[in-house]
Design a protein around this motif. Structure first.
Motif, mmCIF file in Angstrom:
data_model
loop_
_atom_site.group_PDB
_atom_site.id
_atom_site.type_symbol
_atom_site.label_atom_id
_atom_site.label_comp_id
_atom_site.label_asym_id
_atom_site.label_seq_id
_atom_site.Cartn_x
_atom_site.Cartn_y
_atom_site.Cartn_z
ATOM 1 N N ALA A 98 95.065 61.508 15.135
ATOM 2 C CA ALA A 98 95.505 61.157 13.774
ATOM 3 C C ALA A 98 95.853 59.555 13.475
ATOM 4 O O ALA A 98 96.706 59.362 12.419
ATOM 5 C CB ALA A 98 96.657 61.953 13.315
ATOM 6 N N ARG A 99 95.053 58.597 14.152
ATOM 7 C CA ARG A 99 95.355 57.352 13.850
ATOM 8 C C ARG A 99 94.121 56.567 12.918
ATOM 9 O O ARG A 99 94.152 55.456 12.809
ATOM 10 C CB ARG A 99 95.845 56.728 14.964
ATOM 11 C CG ARG A 99 96.952 57.016 15.534
ATOM 12 C CD ARG A 99 97.763 56.204 16.810
ATOM 13 N NE ARG A 99 97.723 54.650 16.497
ATOM 14 C CZ ARG A 99 97.454 53.713 17.489
ATOM 15 N NH1 ARG A 99 97.322 54.109 18.503
ATOM 16 N NH2 ARG A 99 97.601 52.576 17.138
ATOM 17 N N PHE A 100 93.043 57.568 12.812
ATOM 18 C CA PHE A 100 92.004 56.961 12.376
ATOM 19 C C PHE A 100 91.486 57.987 11.072
ATOM 20 O O PHE A 100 91.408 59.142 11.092
ATOM 21 C CB PHE A 100 90.932 56.910 13.490
ATOM 22 C CG PHE A 100 91.462 56.011 14.499
ATOM 23 C CD1 PHE A 100 91.563 54.709 14.499
ATOM 24 C CD2 PHE A 100 91.719 56.440 15.497
ATOM 25 C CE1 PHE A 100 92.067 53.788 15.562
ATOM 26 C CE2 PHE A 100 92.374 55.769 16.846
ATOM 27 C CZ PHE A 100 92.208 54.560 16.621
ATOM 28 N N ASP A 101 91.051 57.445 10.145
ATOM 29 C CA ASP A 101 90.649 58.073 9.019
ATOM 30 C C ASP A 101 89.040 58.406 9.332
ATOM 31 O O ASP A 101 88.476 59.419 9.112
ATOM 32 C CB ASP A 101 90.406 57.503 7.759
ATOM 33 C CG ASP A 101 91.829 57.312 7.048
ATOM 34 O OD1 ASP A 101 92.569 58.176 7.402
ATOM 35 O OD2 ASP A 101 92.035 56.428 6.349
ATOM 36 N N ASP A 102 88.154 57.412 9.959
ATOM 37 C CA ASP A 102 87.032 57.922 10.588
ATOM 38 C C ASP A 102 86.703 57.101 11.773
ATOM 39 O O ASP A 102 87.296 56.124 12.127
ATOM 40 C CB ASP A 102 86.246 57.034 9.397
ATOM 41 C CG ASP A 102 84.753 57.614 9.710
ATOM 42 O OD1 ASP A 102 84.441 58.594 10.374
ATOM 43 O OD2 ASP A 102 83.630 56.751 9.193
ATOM 44 N N VAL A 103 86.094 57.937 12.618
ATOM 45 C CA VAL A 103 85.326 57.417 14.044
ATOM 46 C C VAL A 103 84.025 57.617 13.878
ATOM 47 O O VAL A 103 83.466 58.453 13.910
ATOM 48 C CB VAL A 103 86.033 58.128 15.027
ATOM 49 C CG1 VAL A 103 85.502 57.831 16.349
ATOM 50 C CG2 VAL A 103 87.640 58.027 15.017
ATOM 51 N N ALA A 104 83.145 56.564 14.292
ATOM 52 C CA ALA A 104 81.600 56.534 14.563
ATOM 53 C C ALA A 104 81.233 56.023 15.973
ATOM 54 O O ALA A 104 81.893 55.159 16.360
ATOM 55 C CB ALA A 104 80.988 55.764 13.374
ATOM 56 N N VAL A 105 80.222 56.321 16.222
ATOM 57 C CA VAL A 105 79.640 55.765 17.449
ATOM 58 C C VAL A 105 78.505 55.247 17.159
ATOM 59 O O VAL A 105 77.366 55.794 16.411
ATOM 60 C CB VAL A 105 79.540 56.735 18.686
ATOM 61 C CG1 VAL A 105 79.042 56.059 19.905
ATOM 62 C CG2 VAL A 105 81.109 57.290 18.773
ATOM 63 N N GLU A 106 78.124 53.896 17.497
ATOM 64 C CA GLU A 106 76.834 53.231 17.226
ATOM 65 C C GLU A 106 76.436 53.107 18.898
ATOM 66 O O GLU A 106 77.025 52.854 19.768
ATOM 67 C CB GLU A 106 76.894 52.071 16.701
ATOM 68 C CG GLU A 106 77.402 52.114 15.455
ATOM 69 C CD GLU A 106 77.725 50.969 14.707
ATOM 70 O OE1 GLU A 106 77.441 49.599 15.387
ATOM 71 O OE2 GLU A 106 78.019 50.815 13.492
ATOM 72 N N ALA A 107 74.981 53.452 19.064
ATOM 73 C CA ALA A 107 74.423 53.224 20.458
ATOM 74 C C ALA A 107 73.118 52.309 20.376
ATOM 75 O O ALA A 107 72.254 52.447 19.406
ATOM 76 C CB ALA A 107 74.169 54.675 20.940
ATOM 77 N N GLU A 108 72.909 51.453 21.428
ATOM 78 C CA GLU A 108 71.887 50.563 21.375
ATOM 79 C C GLU A 108 71.726 50.235 22.744
ATOM 80 O O GLU A 108 72.550 50.368 23.598
ATOM 81 C CB GLU A 108 72.049 49.418 20.589
ATOM 82 C CG GLU A 108 73.231 48.463 21.027
ATOM 83 C CD GLU A 108 73.367 47.151 19.982
ATOM 84 O OE1 GLU A 108 73.348 46.369 20.597
ATOM 85 O OE2 GLU A 108 73.569 47.492 18.852
ATOM 86 N N MET A 109 70.526 49.979 23.030
ATOM 87 C CA MET A 109 69.887 49.700 24.597
ATOM 88 C C MET A 109 70.289 48.089 24.676
ATOM 89 O O MET A 109 70.119 47.418 24.097
ATOM 90 C CB MET A 109 68.162 49.833 24.556
ATOM 91 C CG MET A 109 67.874 51.196 24.813
ATOM 92 S SD MET A 109 68.376 52.218 26.061
ATOM 93 C CE MET A 109 67.783 51.431 27.534
#
Length: 193
Positions: free
Chosen positions: A8-19
């Motif tokens: 509960a310390r983040f409003d949004d969490v996203a993951v970006e993946a790249e080679m």
């Protein structure tokens, strides 16, 4: 992702993946939570700031979520209308600061003019005393039309009638607002039973 959201310390969490050259590179993009620490009101409030603040904290807490700003503004507008400020508008504005992460929430209020009683027609007044009913219900011409205060006055008047053994007494209020919403003609129907 679930663990990051659970703390509960983040409003949004996203993951970006790249080679990358050594395989897949994951980048976690974290948007920190900015809890509301201060609520302010500015502009033509119409009602006391304490009353507006109390309405917000009772319904949404002292630190409401930013996702409910429109609901909070709608609630404040409804309260203003109930108290006779029929054209009131409320606009939420947030100011985010860092270190520590927090938000100041400001409501810009434009209450506008309070509706005034133009006339109060009383039918069924006990003993034909319409002026007494007008006085008890605070519906004198020129008086502010505060629906909540009038409803409370109606409840007190009904209690008086019932204490005098009129157990089926009823009082109905029928407001007719002018086109500008700044004046109201009120019809009151009293039935003692």
């Amino acid at each position: 992702l679930l663990r990051l959201m659970a703390i509960a310390r983040f409003d949004d969490v996203a993951v970006e993946a790249e080679m990358g050259t050594a395989g897949v590179v994951l980048t976690y993009v974290l948007e920190p939570t900015h809890p509301i620490r201060v609520i302010r009101f500015r502009g033509d409030l119409g009602l006391p700031e304490k009353q507006l603040r109390s309405a917000v904290t009772e319904r949404f807490s002292a630190s409401p979520p930013l996702s409910r700003l429109r609901e909070i503004a709608d609630l404040l507008e409804a309260i203003q209308r109930d108290h006779g400020f029929r054209k009131a508008t409320v606009r939420p504005v947030t100011e985010v600061s860092h270190n520590p992460d927090q938000t100041t929430l400001t409501f810009e209020v434009a209450a506008g003019p309070q509706t005034r009683v133009l006339s109060a027609e009383i039918s069924g007044a006990p003993d034909g005393n319409a002026e007494l009913v007008r006085s008890k219900l605070r519906l004198q011409p020129g008086a502010p039309f505060d629906r909540l205060a009038i409803d409370a006055a109606v409840a007190r008047y009904l209690a008086e009638l019932r204490a005098a053994s009129f157990l089926e007494a009823r009082v109905e209020i029928d407001p007719k607002y002018s086109e500008s919403q700044e004046q109201v003609d009120v019809t009151v129907r009293v039935t003692r039973g």
